[in-house]
Design an enzyme around this catalytic site. Structure first.
Site, short mmCIF file in Angstrom:
data_model
loop_
_atom_site.label_atom_id
_atom_site.label_comp_id
_atom_site.label_asym_id
_atom_site.label_seq_id
_atom_site.Cartn_x
_atom_site.Cartn_y
_atom_site.Cartn_z
CE LYS A 1 47.34 -73.06 50.57
NZ LYS A 1 47.19 -73.96 49.40
NE ARG B 1 54.64 -75.65 47.74
CZ ARG B 1 54.65 -76.68 48.56
NH1 ARG B 1 53.84 -77.70 48.35
NH2 ARG B 1 55.47 -76.73 49.58
NE ARG C 1 45.23 -82.14 57.72
CZ ARG C 1 45.78 -81.71 56.59
NH1 ARG C 1 45.20 -80.74 55.90
NH2 ARG C 1 46.91 -82.24 56.15
NE ARG D 1 52.85 -81.71 54.51
CZ ARG D 1 51.56 -81.91 54.82
NH1 ARG D 1 51.23 -82.70 55.83
NH2 ARG D 1 50.62 -81.32 54.13
#
Length: 222
Positions: free
Chosen positions: A18, A93, A132, A176
């Site tokens: 994103k 969200r 990441r 998450r």
């Protein structure tokens, strides 16, 4: 403000790419990228009225109310550089947030033109997000699956050490993503019913995803 500004929402969980696509859209269409987290930090740093209200919640670890976040978004959309449109990232969200945002935008004489949803299978999201690594110096991020550094463990930009943050561990990332998908599916369907949702295959390389987004946006613009 121009007639029918290009007001967009970009949806997608961590690992969907994103951030990369948001920067491209913002640059290509010259519309500000409005990330809800950045707004909260900015108002808090400025210590203005909205920032003081947010601080009251953030300092005690409470969630900032939706109405306050929406007020910040609307305030940002009133700025001169946002007259041609904005790209909203990180909000809404949940379904109540999406509905409340629509109500506020209507009062401003604006409405969302399109909601872009970066679709990536759960297993791929976990693999991407858990790979990441972050530079200790400049905070640039890398992913050994998608965007590896030129030299393992070393930042391409400043040669800083790369490390993996606690919230980038597999178990943390998995939870998450599960929570995000659970909350966001009703939002996706809400925009689909409104006819403004565009599903984007986020499993492809960055340039291919960007081309599909561009095609969708060009159709909306023209």
């Amino acid at each position: 403000m121009v007639d029918n500004p290009l007001d967009l929402v970009l949806l997608g969980p961590v690992g969907a790419g994103k951030g990369t696509q948001a920067r491209r859209i913002s640059s290509a269409y010259r519309i500000p990228h409005i990330a809800s987290g950045d707004l909260l930090r900015s108002h808090r740093a400025q210590n203005d009225e909205l920032g003081q209200q947010a601080r009251n919640y953030m300092d005690r670890g409470a969630l900032v109310p939706d109405e306050l976040v929406i007020s910040m978004i609307v305030h940002r959309m009133r700025q001169p550089d946002a007259g041609h449109g904005v790209l909203l990232d990180g909000f809404p969200r949940t379904l109540p947030q999406a509905q409340a945002l629509d109500t506020e935008l209507e009062e401003e004489g604006r409405k969302l033109r399109m909601a872009l949803y970066l679709e990536v299978p759960f297993a791929v999201l976990v693999q991407r997000a858990a790979g990441r690594w972050t530079c200790r110096t400049c905070q640039a991020t890398y992913n050994y699956q998608v965007k590896p550094p030129l030299r393992p463990g070393i930042c391409d930009i400043d040669g800083g050490e790369l490390y993996q943050r606690e919230d980038d561990r597999v178990d943390v990332v998995s939870e998450r993503i599960k929570v995000y998908l659970q909350d966001t599916v009703p939002v996706v369907e809400y925009y689909r019913e409104r006819g403004i949702l565009r599903d984007i295959d986020g499993t492809r390389d960055i340039d291919a995803v960007a081309r599909e987004i561009e095609q969708q946006l060009e159709a909306a613009v023209w």
